[in-house]
Design a protein around this motif. Structure first.
Motif, PDB file in Angstrom:
ATOM      1  N   LEU A 174     150.909 -45.738  14.436  1.00  0.00           N
ATOM      2  CA  LEU A 174     150.762 -45.306  13.089  1.00  0.00           C
ATOM      3  C   LEU A 174     151.227 -46.740  12.223  1.00  0.00           C
ATOM      4  O   LEU A 174     150.534 -46.929  11.082  1.00  0.00           O
ATOM      5  N   VAL A 175     151.973 -47.516  12.648  1.00  0.00           N
ATOM      6  CA  VAL A 175     152.457 -48.848  11.883  1.00  0.00           C
ATOM      7  C   VAL A 175     151.043 -49.561  11.940  1.00  0.00           C
ATOM      8  O   VAL A 175     150.543 -50.251  10.721  1.00  0.00           O
ATOM      9  N   ILE A 176     150.393 -49.852  12.975  1.00  0.00           N
ATOM     10  CA  ILE A 176     149.086 -50.726  12.961  1.00  0.00           C
ATOM     11  C   ILE A 176     147.866 -49.784  12.192  1.00  0.00           C
ATOM     12  O   ILE A 176     147.239 -50.810  11.645  1.00  0.00           O
ATOM     13  N   THR A 232     159.714 -39.578  26.973  1.00  0.00           N
ATOM     14  CA  THR A 232     159.442 -39.091  25.598  1.00  0.00           C
ATOM     15  C   THR A 232     159.848 -40.127  24.390  1.00  0.00           C
ATOM     16  O   THR A 232     159.081 -40.040  23.304  1.00  0.00           O
ATOM     17  N   SER A 233     160.761 -40.859  24.791  1.00  0.00           N
ATOM     18  CA  SER A 233     161.289 -41.936  23.654  1.00  0.00           C
ATOM     19  C   SER A 233     160.199 -43.165  23.848  1.00  0.00           C
ATOM     20  O   SER A 233     159.793 -43.392  22.859  1.00  0.00           O
ATOM     21  N   GLU A 234     159.338 -43.189  24.984  1.00  0.00           N
ATOM     22  CA  GLU A 234     158.343 -44.293  25.109  1.00  0.00           C
ATOM     23  C   GLU A 234     157.393 -43.904  24.490  1.00  0.00           C
ATOM     24  O   GLU A 234     156.484 -44.325  23.637  1.00  0.00           O
ATOM     25  N   THR A 235     156.712 -42.593  24.547  1.00  0.00           N
ATOM     26  CA  THR A 235     155.797 -42.343  23.718  1.00  0.00           C
ATOM     27  C   THR A 235     155.954 -42.053  22.128  1.00  0.00           C
ATOM     28  O   THR A 235     155.140 -42.176  21.396  1.00  0.00           O
ATOM     29  N   PHE A 236     157.140 -41.767  22.023  1.00  0.00           N
ATOM     30  CA  PHE A 236     157.648 -41.821  20.364  1.00  0.00           C
ATOM     31  C   PHE A 236     157.426 -42.974  19.782  1.00  0.00           C
ATOM     32  O   PHE A 236     156.837 -43.266  18.688  1.00  0.00           O
ATOM     33  N   LEU A 237     157.946 -44.060  20.447  1.00  0.00           N
ATOM     34  CA  LEU A 237     157.657 -45.564  20.006  1.00  0.00           C
ATOM     35  C   LEU A 237     156.576 -45.857  20.165  1.00  0.00           C
ATOM     36  O   LEU A 237     155.979 -46.886  19.161  1.00  0.00           O
TER      37      LEU A 237
END
Length: 59
Positions: free
Chosen positions: A24-26, A13-18
């Motif tokens: 989104l940033v790119i 879950t934390s990997e998919t969030f990152l």
């Protein structure tokens, strides 16, 4: 019970969030660069009349 073994945290879950944040940033950077390029292209087409030697200023 003195020690309790907890199940591991959800690393997936934390990997998919990152990954989602990185995407989104790119995407935001790409849209920003696209907008800046369009604005500079538009501004470069604007012609400024420099034939007026002495501009008159009124106060």
């Amino acid at each position: 019970m003195a020690l309790q073994i907890l199940p591991p945290d959800s690393i997936q879950t934390s990997e998919t969030f990152l990954d989602l944040q990185l995407v989104l940033v790119i995407t935001g950077l790409a849209i920003g660069v696209f907008a800046v390029l369009k604005i500079t292209k538009f501004l470069s087409k604007i012609k400024i009349d420099k034939s007026a030697k002495n501009p008159s200023y009124t106060s």
